[in-house]
Enzyme design. Sequence first.
Site, PDB file in Angstrom:
ATOM      1  N   LYS A  92       0.505   4.362   6.605  1.00  0.00           N
ATOM      2  CA  LYS A  92       0.051   5.540   5.558  1.00  0.00           C
ATOM      3  C   LYS A  92       0.789   6.893   5.988  1.00  0.00           C
ATOM      4  O   LYS A  92       1.362   7.117   6.772  1.00  0.00           O
ATOM      5  CB  LYS A  92      -1.510   5.718   5.827  1.00  0.00           C
ATOM      6  CG  LYS A  92      -2.314   4.325   5.616  1.00  0.00           C
ATOM      7  CD  LYS A  92      -2.478   4.300   4.074  1.00  0.00           C
ATOM      8  CE  LYS A  92      -3.629   2.937   3.853  1.00  0.00           C
ATOM      9  NZ  LYS A  92      -3.048   1.672   3.938  1.00  0.00           N
ATOM     10  N   SER A 114       0.742  -1.226  -0.003  1.00  0.00           N
ATOM     11  CA  SER A 114      -0.127  -0.020  -0.057  1.00  0.00           C
ATOM     12  C   SER A 114       0.931   1.183  -0.053  1.00  0.00           C
ATOM     13  O   SER A 114       0.281   2.279  -0.234  1.00  0.00           O
ATOM     14  CB  SER A 114      -1.015  -0.018   1.367  1.00  0.00           C
ATOM     15  OG  SER A 114      -0.152   0.260   2.410  1.00  0.00           O
TER      16      SER A 114
END
Length: 101
Positions: free
Chosen positions: A58, A21
């Site tokens: 993230k 990700s």
Amino acid sequence: MSKLLVEHEDATFLMRVARPSMINYGIDDGDLIVVDRAKIPHSGNIVVAVVDGEYTVKALYQTNDELMLKAGNPDYPNIVPRQGQILEIWGVVTSCIKRFS
């Protein structure tokens, strides 16, 4: 060598990344990341967050009234916490360690 990667020894951990990700930030599936829990997270930092009990890596973006965890891969969604959702910034990613075979 460890002083290059570790600023706060008692608050620093290694974690293995489990998904791609964050590939646009140079963090690939299987890499080790160095996470410092003593650092204060700022907008733009890559962080490890816990969202409803699940860890995620993230980029943190925060304005006065909104927080977003931005994915580094268009195949993964950004996370904008919903009302009642539990989100904790667990630590700041300070380094990424890649292993070549």
